[in-house]
Design a protein around this motif. Structure first.
Motif, PDB file in Angstrom:
ATOM      1  N   TRP A  23       0.865  -1.183   0.000  1.00  0.00           N
ATOM      2  CA  TRP A  23       0.000   0.000   0.000  1.00  0.00           C
ATOM      3  C   TRP A  23       0.896   1.225   0.000  1.00  0.00           C
ATOM      4  O   TRP A  23       1.095   1.850   1.016  1.00  0.00           O
ATOM      5  N   GLU A  38      -0.298   5.718   0.452  1.00  0.00           N
ATOM      6  CA  GLU A  38      -0.756   6.017   1.804  1.00  0.00           C
ATOM      7  C   GLU A  38       0.333   5.709   2.824  1.00  0.00           C
ATOM      8  O   GLU A  38       0.472   6.387   3.835  1.00  0.00           O
ATOM      9  N   GLN A  84       2.060   8.246   5.821  1.00  0.00           N
ATOM     10  CA  GLN A  84       2.240   7.858   7.219  1.00  0.00           C
ATOM     11  C   GLN A  84       3.723   7.864   7.607  1.00  0.00           C
ATOM     12  O   GLN A  84       4.073   8.255   8.712  1.00  0.00           O
ATOM     13  N   GLU A 142       2.621  15.717   3.071  1.00  0.00           N
ATOM     14  CA  GLU A 142       1.938  15.565   1.778  1.00  0.00           C
ATOM     15  C   GLU A 142       2.831  16.019   0.620  1.00  0.00           C
ATOM     16  O   GLU A 142       2.844  15.401  -0.446  1.00  0.00           O
TER      17      GLU A 142
END
Length: 186
Positions: free
Chosen positions: A81, A84, A88, A168
């Motif tokens: 994954w 995402e 994190q 981000e």
């Protein structure tokens, strides 16, 4: 009795790690002593040595624990994954920047712990090779080594800038580098 796994042992271990993280905010790992950790944690040296061999063993133990935590960002329901997971990862590193700053400065010549294929990924290796279009485990290892060394350099730069960019934005930078239509060879 204070034995491995009991609540008191676990609490003392966490206390030692907490004090160590506090000290990393103030000084470099080479300047931190067992005596100082014990004084701040209000424990005896023998208690410290019941948990760790020295300050560097404490650091390595924390790196290994964080590695497991970091890998959980990237593998969810036995699937890799990535986007995402990177968000994190950058959030976690920003939150623990003093630890990572010290680790990357002190261990800059060593291989990063996450250069070994994690057990969860190893279990999904056939699927992972196909999904990422690698012909063998060796090709995956070379790619992973290249990626980890580049990521280490990016993290060192970001941390040296006190994590100025938002997580981000860091994800966007990494994703841009690995976009199939961008980069040096596109």
């Amino acid at each position: 009795m204070n034995t491995k796994g009991n609540q008191r042992f676990v609490q003392t271990r966490q206390k030692i790690k907490g004090v160590f993280l506090e000290l990393l905010r103030e000084k470099k790992i080479g300047e931190i002593t067992v005596s100082e950790i014990c004084r701040r944690a209000d424990i005896h040296r023998t208690t410290f040595y019941g948990h760790f061999d020295d300050v560097y063993d404490l650091m390595q133990n924390m790196v290994e624990e964080m590695y497991v935590q970091l890998m959980d960002f990237f593998i969810v329901d036995d699937k890799v994954w990535l986007p995402e997971g990177f968000l994190q990862l950058f959030q976690f590193i920003r939150e623990h920047r003093e630890f990572f700053r010290s680790y990357l400065e002190s261990y800059s010549q060593q291989r990063l712990s996450f250069q070994v294929i994690p057990t969860k990924m190893e279990e999904q290796l056939v699927h992972l090779l196909k999904e990422m279009d690698f012909s063998s485990k060796e090709e995956l290892y070379y790619h992973q080594t290249f990626f980890c060394e580049g990521l280490k350099a990016v993290l060192k730069l970001w941390i040296s800038r006190d994590c100025a960019e938002e997580p981000e934005e860091m994800c966007r930078i990494i994703e841009k580098e690995y976009s199939p239509n961008r980069g040096f060879f596109a």
